[in-house]
Design an enzyme around this catalytic site. Structure first.
Site, PDB file in Angstrom:
ATOM      1  N   ASN A  29      35.938 -64.961 -18.289  1.00 21.21           N
ATOM      2  CA  ASN A  29      36.924 -66.005 -18.096  1.00 21.21           C
ATOM      3  C   ASN A  29      36.896 -66.944 -19.295  1.00 21.21           C
ATOM      4  OD1 ASN A  29      38.032 -64.990 -15.947  1.00 21.21           O
ATOM      5  ND2 ASN A  29      37.174 -66.160 -14.428  1.00 21.21           N
ATOM      6  N   ARG A  67      38.529 -59.811 -13.258  1.00 23.15           N
ATOM      7  CA  ARG A  67      37.287 -59.270 -13.921  1.00 23.15           C
ATOM      8  C   ARG A  67      36.782 -58.131 -13.038  1.00 23.15           C
ATOM      9  NH1 ARG A  67      33.537 -64.158 -14.399  1.00 23.15           N
ATOM     10  NH2 ARG A  67      34.754 -64.626 -12.468  1.00 23.15           N
TER      11      ARG A  67
END
Length: 90
Positions: free
Chosen positions: A38, A20
């Site tokens: 996520n 990320r």
């Protein structure tokens, strides 16, 4: 310059490997907006907005990441977010 927005779900070794944050840094570097998140099943969802070339560059930068192993991606085009600025990690 034609802007597009894609919703992409990444599968493989994509959680716990800096995915990320690498996505955010690459998106900011290449001038894309959107978000990355996520998911409960171990996948990572991302919505990213930019040109086709910018989005491809972001994905390639993520794939070059140490420990990141994208085994599969599901991508679809979604409507543009006209008032979106920046790229966030959710």
């Amino acid at each position: 310059m034609i802007l597009i927005r894609r919703h992409i779900v990444f599968y493989g070794s994509v959680q716990g490997v800096g995915f990320r944050y690498r996505a955010r840094n690459a998106a900011e570097h290449f001038g894309c907006t959107g978000w990355v998140h996520n998911e409960w099943d171990g996948s990572v969802s991302m919505e990213i907005q930019g040109t086709e070339e910018q989005i491809d560059a972001v994905i390639m930068a993520i794939e070059r990441g140490t420990f990141v192993n994208i085994e599969n991606m599901d991508a679809r085009t979604v409507p543009l977010e006209e008032s979106e600025y920046g790229f966030s990690v959710r």
